[in-house]
Design a protein around this motif. Sequence first.
Motif, PDB file in Angstrom:
ATOM      1  N   LEU A  38       0.826  -1.206   0.000  1.00 32.22           N
ATOM      2  CA  LEU A  38       0.000   0.000   0.000  1.00 32.22           C
ATOM      3  C   LEU A  38       0.861   1.257   0.000  1.00 32.22           C
ATOM      4  O   LEU A  38       0.531   2.256  -0.658  1.00 32.22           O
ATOM      5  N   THR A  39       1.978   1.234   0.730  1.00 35.91           N
ATOM      6  CA  THR A  39       2.854   2.400   0.776  1.00 35.91           C
ATOM      7  C   THR A  39       3.489   2.664  -0.581  1.00 35.91           C
ATOM      8  O   THR A  39       3.538   3.817  -1.051  1.00 35.91           O
ATOM      9  N   VAL A  40       3.997   1.604  -1.211  1.00 38.76           N
ATOM     10  CA  VAL A  40       4.605   1.773  -2.539  1.00 38.76           C
ATOM     11  C   VAL A  40       3.564   2.260  -3.546  1.00 38.76           C
ATOM     12  O   VAL A  40       3.838   3.145  -4.376  1.00 38.76           O
ATOM     13  N   THR A  41       2.365   1.700  -3.480  1.00 39.33           N
ATOM     14  CA  THR A  41       1.294   2.132  -4.388  1.00 39.33           C
ATOM     15  C   THR A  41       0.952   3.601  -4.164  1.00 39.33           C
ATOM     16  O   THR A  41       0.774   4.368  -5.124  1.00 39.33           O
ATOM     17  N   ALA A  42       0.861   4.018  -2.898  1.00 38.74           N
ATOM     18  CA  ALA A  42       0.537   5.416  -2.597  1.00 38.74           C
ATOM     19  C   ALA A  42       1.628   6.349  -3.107  1.00 38.74           C
ATOM     20  O   ALA A  42       1.344   7.437  -3.634  1.00 38.74           O
ATOM     21  N   LEU A  43       2.871   5.946  -2.970  1.00 40.57           N
ATOM     22  CA  LEU A  43       3.968   6.772  -3.483  1.00 40.57           C
ATOM     23  C   LEU A  43       3.911   6.880  -5.000  1.00 40.57           C
ATOM     24  O   LEU A  43       4.183   7.951  -5.580  1.00 40.57           O
ATOM     25  N   ALA A  44       3.563   5.768  -5.645  1.00 43.48           N
ATOM     26  CA  ALA A  44       3.450   5.804  -7.111  1.00 43.48           C
ATOM     27  C   ALA A  44       2.323   6.732  -7.547  1.00 43.48           C
ATOM     28  O   ALA A  44       2.471   7.524  -8.502  1.00 43.48           O
ATOM     29  N   VAL A  45       1.189   6.654  -6.852  1.00 44.93           N
ATOM     30  CA  VAL A  45       0.066   7.542  -7.179  1.00 44.93           C
ATOM     31  C   VAL A  45       0.440   8.992  -6.919  1.00 44.93           C
ATOM     32  O   VAL A  45       0.105   9.892  -7.706  1.00 44.93           O
ATOM     33  N   LEU A  46       1.155   9.245  -5.806  1.00 41.29           N
ATOM     34  CA  LEU A  46       1.582  10.603  -5.497  1.00 41.29           C
ATOM     35  C   LEU A  46       2.508  11.134  -6.583  1.00 41.29           C
ATOM     36  O   LEU A  46       2.392  12.287  -7.022  1.00 41.29           O
ATOM     37  N   GLY A  47       3.434  10.304  -7.036  1.00 35.87           N
ATOM     38  CA  GLY A  47       4.326  10.731  -8.103  1.00 35.87           C
ATOM     39  C   GLY A  47       3.581  11.012  -9.396  1.00 35.87           C
ATOM     40  O   GLY A  47       3.861  12.000 -10.089  1.00 35.87           O
ATOM     41  N   ALA A  48       2.609  10.150  -9.706  1.00 34.48           N
ATOM     42  CA  ALA A  48       1.821  10.352 -10.922  1.00 34.48           C
ATOM     43  C   ALA A  48       0.997  11.632 -10.837  1.00 34.48           C
ATOM     44  O   ALA A  48       0.877  12.393 -11.820  1.00 34.48           O
ATOM     45  N   ALA A  49       0.429  11.894  -9.663  1.00 34.91           N
ATOM     46  CA  ALA A  49      -0.364  13.118  -9.489  1.00 34.91           C
ATOM     47  C   ALA A  49       0.512  14.356  -9.643  1.00 34.91           C
ATOM     48  O   ALA A  49       0.099  15.374 -10.218  1.00 34.91           O
TER      49      ALA A  49
END
Length: 662
Positions: free
Chosen positions: A386-397
């Motif tokens: 979940l943390t890695v996914t959230a970081l990926a979404v944050l980077g994409a945003a």
Amino acid sequence: MSDSHGAAYSSAAYDSNVGMQAGVIHKSNVYFVHPDASPQEKYRVGVRLLEDGNPSRAREMITDAIAHGHTGAEVRFHWVLAVFSARTYHDLSAEEVQRLRYVSGIVRTYPEDEWKQALRVTFDLLAVLGTTSGETGSVLKQLQDLPSLQRNAILRHLDLMLTGGLKDDLWAETLERAGAERFGNDRDRRVWAYFEPPPIGARATPPRPISAAAAAAQAALPVRAVLFLVSSVSLVALALLENPTRATVELLVALGAGRAAARGGLRWWGRESRPNHAVGAVVPQPHSPAPAEDGFTKRVRNKFDHYFSVRTPHGFTPDTWLTHTTDVRGDLAAEIADLYRESRTSVDRVTWLIRYLAEDARNRHNNGTLFDQYRQDRTPARVKVLTVTALAVLGAAALSGFVTAVSGAEQPRPLWAFLALLGAAWSGHAATHLWLEVRRERHRVTRETQRYQEQLAARQIAHQRWKALLDETRPSEQEMETWLTCDKTLFVDEALRHHRLAWRDLITHSILVAPAPSSKRGRSPGGPWRYSHYVIHLFLFTRDGIREISSEFKFSDATRKNEQRSNYRFDALSSVQVTENVDVGYDLELVLTNGPARKFRVKDADAHQLAPDEDAQEISEISLSAAGFTHTFRLLEGIAADGKGWIERHDPDDLPRFQIAD
């Protein structure tokens, strides 16, 4: 060794030589007397000293109480017992004989009670010493009619005075009492506590302070955080100017992903130690560097190995349990060695804690919590994903926001948007790293503080429980003295029966009590040393010569071993020598004309085993007196000097009659 008749003997009890033993001094004030104490208090302590086998100090205390006006039949009775305890008539000074006659004359002035009656019987016994049995009958009847408290005290403290036929008449009662009291008050289950050292207080590893790196990170965090905030706000503002609706959606997504990444990052990077430690891991404190395997540490490790091997969970053999807990034992041993490494700390004083930790490890294994700390430090895989996914979404945003900000825009907006994105990425990474470093260190301090408090509380409870058990189990000085007196009495009886002697066949006798090799020792402040193993030397003086019997006693259960016997004539004893060494102790050496000299350790050195305010010379004299050294040395020295002429001066049938004053 050869006796005077040519018989050969070998003995482990003879020529025994032991090194200085560590001693236990109990925290007790039973013998403490304040300089301003009342005469009544001094008398009370004097009676306790007499009961506990310390007659020399008892005489001083009771004499001082009498000199300050505390008198009466009871006081005088105990003073007379203190004068004669562990002594014969020949040991008395002229002044003491004169004072005894004075006291015998004032007995009639006291009110009638059991103490006056006991005092009168005591003097009557002294007056009939050396007379025929027919003349002692009435006195023995009076003695038998006394209450048991006074009668037993007379028989015990006048032991060396009552000889010959008079002793024969009283011996059966003495033996009966010794047999009844020898194992009384659970002796075999309590003696060990007397020699157990006082447990040192509970300690636990305190939390380490916040590291210098974390402190530096906390100082640098505000700058990085402000830069990140400025960069992020600039990027959002540029995106809102270009496309407010799209930028709003991207901002909400970024905030949500950032919040999720922060929560996951706290559980992942903000809690795990760097590096991970297994349960019980201890980081040595920087203020107490020491060799990894010095003598103290080695003894601690050996203790842990021993107690882990005898406290195994169900289903484990000692070897498999030791293998299973190798890391746990190593960490605990390192912790205890670091906490208690002091120049004067004995491992024996920490044994209670090592034993408790071994039991605690076994119990935690049984309830499945032995390795819980290691498991709780590991971040679940779900949180990591979940943390890695959230970081990926944050980077994409963030990238989407940058695209929104530069789409359709003219110079210089794309340049500002790029600089804002670059600044947010760099400062955000730096701020996050610093923030996690600070939070991780704070979490570590909180966790170690909680663990420290829990461990210290549990260990304090274990310490109090062990200390209470010792206090409840430890025998009193009077009990220890009573048991030893019973052992000596029954040993004398066995020797008499072996040699087919009656008391009327003896001139006198003497008992020398010495420490056995490798014995433990203990005492109360102001009292004599007592030992877990004794060597008792009995000397029976007859008209034909000296019979010497020695045996080693285990004090807890009075079992004996290495018993040896020897006989020699009076003229075979050529000299008696005493060697005093501050670092070793007192040795008594007997030199025979036709055999090798024999050396007996009478007392171990105690120069470094004194309680505060104790005088080394006084304690030495107390221990020597309790060991029977003074009386034994006087007898042997007299025989070595006079030979057979000594018999004429000590013949029990020709003792000087004690004259009771009118």
